[in-house]
Enzyme design. Structure first.
Site, PDB file in Angstrom:
ATOM      1  N   ASP A  81      -2.841   5.707  -1.698  1.00  0.00           N
ATOM      2  CA  ASP A  81      -4.196   6.251  -1.893  1.00  0.00           C
ATOM      3  C   ASP A  81      -5.202   5.184  -2.309  1.00  0.00           C
ATOM      4  O   ASP A  81      -6.409   5.453  -2.367  1.00  0.00           O
ATOM      5  CB  ASP A  81      -4.162   7.366  -2.952  1.00  0.00           C
ATOM      6  CG  ASP A  81      -3.469   8.622  -2.423  1.00  0.00           C
ATOM      7  OD1 ASP A  81      -3.335   8.751  -1.184  1.00  0.00           O
ATOM      8  OD2 ASP A  81      -3.059   9.451  -3.245  1.00  0.00           O
ATOM      9  N   ARG A  83       1.645  19.891  -9.248  1.00  0.00           N
ATOM     10  CA  ARG A  83       3.071  20.167  -9.466  1.00  0.00           C
ATOM     11  C   ARG A  83       3.285  21.047 -10.687  1.00  0.00           C
ATOM     12  O   ARG A  83       4.118  21.954 -10.676  1.00  0.00           O
ATOM     13  CB  ARG A  83       3.830  18.837  -9.621  1.00  0.00           C
ATOM     14  CG  ARG A  83       3.992  18.126  -8.280  1.00  0.00           C
ATOM     15  CD  ARG A  83       4.240  16.641  -8.512  1.00  0.00           C
ATOM     16  NE  ARG A  83       4.602  15.942  -7.283  1.00  0.00           N
ATOM     17  CZ  ARG A  83       3.736  15.568  -6.337  1.00  0.00           C
ATOM     18  NH1 ARG A  83       2.438  15.875  -6.469  1.00  0.00           N
ATOM     19  NH2 ARG A  83       4.145  14.919  -5.268  1.00  0.00           N
TER      20      ARG A  83
HETATM   21  C1  S3P Z   1       0.539  13.032  -2.774  1.00  0.00           C
HETATM   22  C2  S3P Z   1       1.253  12.274  -1.892  1.00  0.00           C
HETATM   23  C3  S3P Z   1       0.637  11.330  -0.946  1.00  0.00           C
HETATM   24  C4  S3P Z   1      -0.803  11.018  -1.336  1.00  0.00           C
HETATM   25  C5  S3P Z   1      -1.570  12.248  -1.700  1.00  0.00           C
HETATM   26  C6  S3P Z   1      -0.918  12.946  -2.881  1.00  0.00           C
HETATM   27  C7  S3P Z   1       1.269  13.959  -3.663  1.00  0.00           C
HETATM   28  O1  S3P Z   1       0.640  11.898   0.347  1.00  0.00           O
HETATM   29  O2  S3P Z   1      -1.446  10.337  -0.292  1.00  0.00           O
HETATM   30  O3  S3P Z   1      -2.896  11.926  -2.051  1.00  0.00           O
HETATM   31  O4  S3P Z   1       0.703  14.437  -4.661  1.00  0.00           O
HETATM   32  O5  S3P Z   1       2.453  14.219  -3.374  1.00  0.00           O
HETATM   33  P1  S3P Z   1       1.899  11.699   1.360  1.00  0.00           P
HETATM   34  O6  S3P Z   1       3.057  12.411   0.773  1.00  0.00           O
HETATM   35  O7  S3P Z   1       1.448  12.336   2.653  1.00  0.00           O
HETATM   36  O8  S3P Z   1       2.090  10.222   1.481  1.00  0.00           O
END
Ligand code: S3P
Length: 421
Positions: free
Chosen positions: A306, A18
């Site tokens: 996760d 981000r």
């Molecule tokens: C993440 C969001 C999650 C997570 C991924 C990282 C992120 O995915 O599983 O490892 O940085 O926004 P989802 O948005 O598909 O749940």
């Protein structure tokens, strides 16, 4: 195994992605300390460089310099997002607001992961997407001026939410979002607030009304909570001692695994908590403990999505059965994690089954033994690596180096936290 001392983990993956994206959109020079330098973070840096952003090499221990601009430049070749779903989905949001076409692709795992969850609402904002299979990469995004959006997400997902917030930012349009099943990680909202934007939450709705260009950042990124979770898990399973994991993110939307582990009987404390740019950061102190089974409810899943591979292997060492409700989202991660967790647990001698979207794991005290198939999924490799630290375990992980996707140095860190037997 006896654990001892203090360990630090690399920078947070979600926050690194981000911040790289926001710094890329901020005219001027940003400076990031503690950024993750893993393969996924490099994917974001690489595609942003293709889009005209100057980013210094991502080297562990060295600050990263980013020279951003209000608009990105048309790339001359396809943007390869490697294994990183966050790179692909967040970038789709950013590119939706740019007036040039760009093709996004990824490795075979990423090319199997659903993109419509992001392209559908971005299409409602006015962007166009072209691909031979509408849900899958490669996809060509043709962005331009965007409309405001009010949208109920079909699943609680920080990637969808962030893609739409970033589209709002780039397109200077209002975005209102609601997640169905509890708040997923809120790093984008917190970073936008740290940049001076108003991101309001009311009655379950998130409301973002961008009114200016982002300004450059000078920011320190906390240790990755999800990487720390593996070391916490190994310490919980140890025979004695105590472990401190230093300065990791303790954002409530990320530490659902700590609540579940405490419920299972683990002793985990948070110390030295401070606020860094709107993100809470602290030390985790873990004392080995006996675990008992629990039920992880659907509403808890977004806060620990996760950590399910890790929690499942820990559940296999607990007394009784652990149930994970409504974890169908695991099917569309870097691998079909739901199937792989259950199959690998069975391979190493644990009773585990999937029923609909629920996962059941029965604890036992036989030494886990067998060859684990990761399909290149970093979190499967690390979770079973943790299980391999238990007494008389014999676990071979087929592709240990895939942990470099999120946690370079994982195997060394796991080795280093061991004291004398
Ligand atoms: C993440 C969001 C999650 C997570 C991924 C990282 C992120 O995915 O599983 O490892 O940085 O926004 P989802 O948005 O598909 O749940």
């Amino acid at each position: 195994m006896i654990v001892h001392g203090s360990v630090a983990v690399p920078g947070d993956k979600s926050i690194t992605h981000r911040i790289l994206l926001l710094a890329a959109l901020a005219p001027g020079r940003s400076r990031l300390r503690g950024a993750l330098t893993s393969l996924d973070a490099r994917s974001t840096a690489r595609v942003l460089r293709q889009l005209g952003v100057r980013i210094s090499p991502l080297r562990s221990g060295a600050p990263v310099q980013v020279v951003g601009a209000r608009r990105l430049r048309r790339p001359s070749t396809a943007l390869h997002c490697g294994n990183s779903g966050t790179t692909a989905r967040l970038l789709l949001g950013v590119l939706a607001g740019h007036r040039f076409p760009a093709i996004l692709t990824g490795d075979p795992s990423l090319r199997r992961r659903p993109m419509r969850r992001v392209t559908d609402p971005l299409s409602a904002m006015g962007a166009k997407f072209v691909g031979s299979t509408p849900d899958l990469l490669p996809i060509e995004v043709r962005g331009g001026p965007l409309f405001a959006l009010q949208y109920r997400l079909p699943v609680s997902s920080a990637q969808i939410k962030s893609a739409l917030l970033l589209a709002g930012l780039v397109g200077s349009v209002e975005v209102r979002l609601r997640e169905p099943n509890g708040l997923s990680r809120d790093h984008t909202e917190r970073l936008l607030r740290a940049l001076g934007y108003t991101v309001a939450t009311e009655g379950g709705w998130i409301h973002f009304s961008p009114d200016s260009t982002p300004t450059p950042l000078d920011i320190a990124i906390p240790g990755d909570t999800s990487s720390a979770a593996f070391l916490v898990g190994a310490a919980v399973l140890a025979d004695g001692g105590a472990l401190r994991v230093e300065q990791v993110g303790t954002n409530p939307t990320r530490i659902g695994f700590i609540d579940v582990l405490r419920r299972m009987g683990a002793r985990i404390e948070v110390e030295n908590e401070v606020d860094r740019y709107g993100e809470p950061v602290g030390d985790l102190i873990v004392v080995p403990s006996d675990l008992h089974g629990t039920t992880v409810l659907a509403g808890e899943i977004p806060r620990l999505i996760d950590e399910i591979p890790l929690l499942a292997v820990l559940a296999s060492r607990a007394k009784g059965t652990t149930t994970f409700r409504d974890v169908g989202e695991l099917r569309v991660k870097e691998s079909d994690r739901l199937a792989l967790i259950a199959a690998n647990l069975r391979t190493v001698g644990v009773r585990a089954e999937v029923n609909g979207a629920d996962l059941f794991v029965e604890g036992c005290d036989r030494p886990p033994r067998g060859r684990v198939v990761t399909e290149g999924d970093h979190r499967i490799a690390m979770a079973f690596g943790v299980l391999g630290t238990t007494r008389r375990a014999k676990i071979q992980v087929d592709n240990p180096s895939c942990s470099d996707v999120s946690f370079p140095g994982f195997w060394y860190a796991l080795q280093r936290m061991r004291g004398r037997k």
